[in-house]
Design a protein around this motif. Structure first.
Motif, PDB file in Angstrom:
ATOM      1  N   LYS A  78     -17.321  18.479 -42.049  1.00  0.00           N
ATOM      2  CA  LYS A  78     -16.314  18.577 -40.980  1.00  0.00           C
ATOM      3  C   LYS A  78     -16.909  19.213 -39.730  1.00  0.00           C
ATOM      4  N   ARG A  79     -17.689  20.267 -39.938  1.00  0.00           N
ATOM      5  CA  ARG A  79     -18.293  20.979 -38.814  1.00  0.00           C
ATOM      6  C   ARG A  79     -19.292  20.078 -38.067  1.00  0.00           C
ATOM      7  N   ILE A  80     -20.067  19.309 -38.795  1.00  0.00           N
ATOM      8  CA  ILE A  80     -21.042  18.415 -38.163  1.00  0.00           C
ATOM      9  C   ILE A  80     -20.337  17.313 -37.391  1.00  0.00           C
ATOM     10  N   LEU A  81     -19.343  16.692 -38.005  1.00  0.00           N
ATOM     11  CA  LEU A  81     -18.671  15.555 -37.373  1.00  0.00           C
ATOM     12  C   LEU A  81     -17.752  15.975 -36.231  1.00  0.00           C
ATOM     13  N   GLY A  82     -17.322  17.219 -36.200  1.00  0.00           N
ATOM     14  CA  GLY A  82     -16.405  17.680 -35.163  1.00  0.00           C
ATOM     15  C   GLY A  82     -17.020  17.807 -33.783  1.00  0.00           C
ATOM     16  N   HIS A  83     -18.344  17.778 -33.693  1.00  0.00           N
ATOM     17  CA  HIS A  83     -19.022  17.953 -32.409  1.00  0.00           C
ATOM     18  C   HIS A  83     -19.188  16.653 -31.616  1.00  0.00           C
ATOM     19  N   PHE A  84     -18.892  15.505 -32.213  1.00  0.00           N
ATOM     20  CA  PHE A  84     -19.182  14.225 -31.576  1.00  0.00           C
ATOM     21  C   PHE A  84     -17.910  13.429 -31.333  1.00  0.00           C
ATOM     22  N   ASN A  85     -17.972  12.490 -30.384  1.00  0.00           N
ATOM     23  CA  ASN A  85     -16.842  11.633 -30.048  1.00  0.00           C
ATOM     24  C   ASN A  85     -17.309  10.187 -29.915  1.00  0.00           C
ATOM     25  N   GLY A  86     -16.372   9.251 -30.033  1.00  0.00           N
ATOM     26  CA  GLY A  86     -16.623   7.844 -29.751  1.00  0.00           C
ATOM     27  C   GLY A  86     -17.554   7.161 -30.725  1.00  0.00           C
ATOM     28  N   SER A 106     -13.558  11.497 -54.592  1.00  0.00           N
ATOM     29  CA  SER A 106     -13.442  12.628 -53.675  1.00  0.00           C
ATOM     30  C   SER A 106     -13.270  12.178 -52.234  1.00  0.00           C
ATOM     31  N   SER A 107     -13.384  10.888 -51.955  1.00  0.00           N
ATOM     32  CA  SER A 107     -13.286  10.408 -50.577  1.00  0.00           C
ATOM     33  C   SER A 107     -11.864  10.492 -50.032  1.00  0.00           C
ATOM     34  N   ILE A 108     -10.870  10.206 -50.853  1.00  0.00           N
ATOM     35  CA  ILE A 108      -9.482  10.231 -50.375  1.00  0.00           C
ATOM     36  C   ILE A 108      -9.062  11.653 -50.005  1.00  0.00           C
ATOM     37  N   PRO A 109      -9.307  12.666 -50.855  1.00  0.00           N
ATOM     38  CA  PRO A 109      -8.988  14.035 -50.412  1.00  0.00           C
ATOM     39  C   PRO A 109      -9.780  14.463 -49.176  1.00  0.00           C
ATOM     40  N   LEU A 110     -11.032  13.999 -49.065  1.00  0.00           N
ATOM     41  CA  LEU A 110     -11.808  14.304 -47.863  1.00  0.00           C
ATOM     42  C   LEU A 110     -11.191  13.649 -46.638  1.00  0.00           C
ATOM     43  N   PHE A 111     -10.736  12.407 -46.779  1.00  0.00           N
ATOM     44  CA  PHE A 111     -10.088  11.698 -45.677  1.00  0.00           C
ATOM     45  C   PHE A 111      -8.867  12.480 -45.202  1.00  0.00           C
ATOM     46  N   ILE A 112      -8.048  12.922 -46.136  1.00  0.00           N
ATOM     47  CA  ILE A 112      -6.854  13.698 -45.789  1.00  0.00           C
ATOM     48  C   ILE A 112      -7.249  15.029 -45.153  1.00  0.00           C
ATOM     49  N   GLY A 113      -8.267  15.682 -45.702  1.00  0.00           N
ATOM     50  CA  GLY A 113      -8.730  16.950 -45.149  1.00  0.00           C
ATOM     51  C   GLY A 113      -9.322  16.801 -43.756  1.00  0.00           C
ATOM     52  N   PHE A 114     -10.068  15.714 -43.544  1.00  0.00           N
ATOM     53  CA  PHE A 114     -10.660  15.486 -42.227  1.00  0.00           C
ATOM     54  C   PHE A 114      -9.593  15.212 -41.174  1.00  0.00           C
ATOM     55  N   THR A 115      -8.596  14.400 -41.522  1.00  0.00           N
ATOM     56  CA  THR A 115      -7.545  14.099 -40.539  1.00  0.00           C
ATOM     57  C   THR A 115      -6.687  15.322 -40.277  1.00  0.00           C
ATOM     58  N   SER A 116      -6.417  16.125 -41.303  1.00  0.00           N
ATOM     59  CA  SER A 116      -5.628  17.339 -41.073  1.00  0.00           C
ATOM     60  C   SER A 116      -6.427  18.391 -40.306  1.00  0.00           C
ATOM     61  N   ALA A 117      -7.765  18.311 -40.362  1.00  0.00           N
ATOM     62  CA  ALA A 117      -8.594  19.245 -39.606  1.00  0.00           C
ATOM     63  C   ALA A 117      -8.725  18.838 -38.148  1.00  0.00           C
ATOM     64  N   GLY A 118      -8.203  17.649 -37.797  1.00  0.00           N
ATOM     65  CA  GLY A 118      -8.215  17.232 -36.404  1.00  0.00           C
ATOM     66  C   GLY A 118      -9.299  16.249 -36.031  1.00  0.00           C
ATOM     67  N   LEU A 119     -10.073  15.771 -37.010  1.00  0.00           N
ATOM     68  CA  LEU A 119     -11.069  14.749 -36.686  1.00  0.00           C
ATOM     69  C   LEU A 119     -10.362  13.433 -36.409  1.00  0.00           C
ATOM     70  N   PRO A 120     -10.870  12.632 -35.478  1.00  0.00           N
ATOM     71  CA  PRO A 120     -10.242  11.343 -35.189  1.00  0.00           C
ATOM     72  C   PRO A 120     -10.249  10.432 -36.420  1.00  0.00           C
ATOM     73  N   VAL A 121      -9.232   9.596 -36.532  1.00  0.00           N
ATOM     74  CA  VAL A 121      -9.087   8.719 -37.696  1.00  0.00           C
ATOM     75  C   VAL A 121     -10.243   7.733 -37.780  1.00  0.00           C
ATOM     76  N   GLY A 122     -10.739   7.240 -36.650  1.00  0.00           N
ATOM     77  CA  GLY A 122     -11.857   6.301 -36.656  1.00  0.00           C
ATOM     78  C   GLY A 122     -13.113   6.903 -37.254  1.00  0.00           C
ATOM     79  N   VAL A 123     -13.391   8.134 -36.880  1.00  0.00           N
ATOM     80  CA  VAL A 123     -14.567   8.823 -37.416  1.00  0.00           C
ATOM     81  C   VAL A 123     -14.399   9.052 -38.913  1.00  0.00           C
ATOM     82  N   THR A 124     -13.227   9.491 -39.287  1.00  0.00           N
ATOM     83  CA  THR A 124     -12.950   9.746 -40.694  1.00  0.00           C
ATOM     84  C   THR A 124     -12.997   8.457 -41.504  1.00  0.00           C
TER      85      THR A 124
END
Length: 134
Positions: A78-86, A106-124
């Motif tokens: 999450k920390r790595i992916l949160g620094h980038f856009n587009g 484990s991908s589905i819980p990660l998907f939910i965790g990433f979207t709830s953490a504010g990462l864009p849906v496309g990136v997730t």
């Protein structure tokens, strides 16, 4: 040049193809009294060789993936992916998804965790699709 060629020949046959293991299984069956030139003996040799080879490979793979997984917990991803856009974020998340050892369970819980953490849906979604491929 011959030294390099012989090294790669040894690497291919003895390490990657595990011919030593096939020879060892054959010697074991001959010691037990099985004729390995018969269909039954050849089948037993192949079964022993393949079962042990798959066990060795699975053990090594599980160890290697567990070692990698200890360096890529979901929080670090999450920390790595949160620094980038587009497009950069999508490409990086797809590349990171191929290297991280998360499986589809484990991908589905990660998907939910990433979207709830504010990462864009496309990136997730890029991360999710590359981890679910395996």
């Amino acid at each position: 040049m011959a030294i390099i060629e012989s090294f790669f020949f040894f690497l291919q046959n003895q390490v990657l193809a595990m011919k030593w293991l096939n020879t060892l299984a054959g010697k074991f069956l001959v010691a037990v009294g099985v004729d390995i030139s018969s269909r039954l003996g050849g089948s037993l040799q192949f079964f022993i060789f393949d079962a042990v080879k798959i066990s060795i490979l699975l053990s090594a793979l599980i160890f290697f993936i567990s070692y990698i997984q200890s360096y890529f917990p979901p929080e670090r991803t999450k920390r790595i992916l949160g620094h980038f856009n587009g497009v950069t974020a999508n490409t990086l998340s797809a590349l990171l998804g191929t290297v991280t050892p998360f499986c589809s369970r484990s991908s589905i819980p990660l998907f939910i965790g990433f979207t709830s953490a504010g990462l864009p849906v496309g990136v997730t979604f890029s991360f999710l699709t590359t981890t679910s491929v395996r």
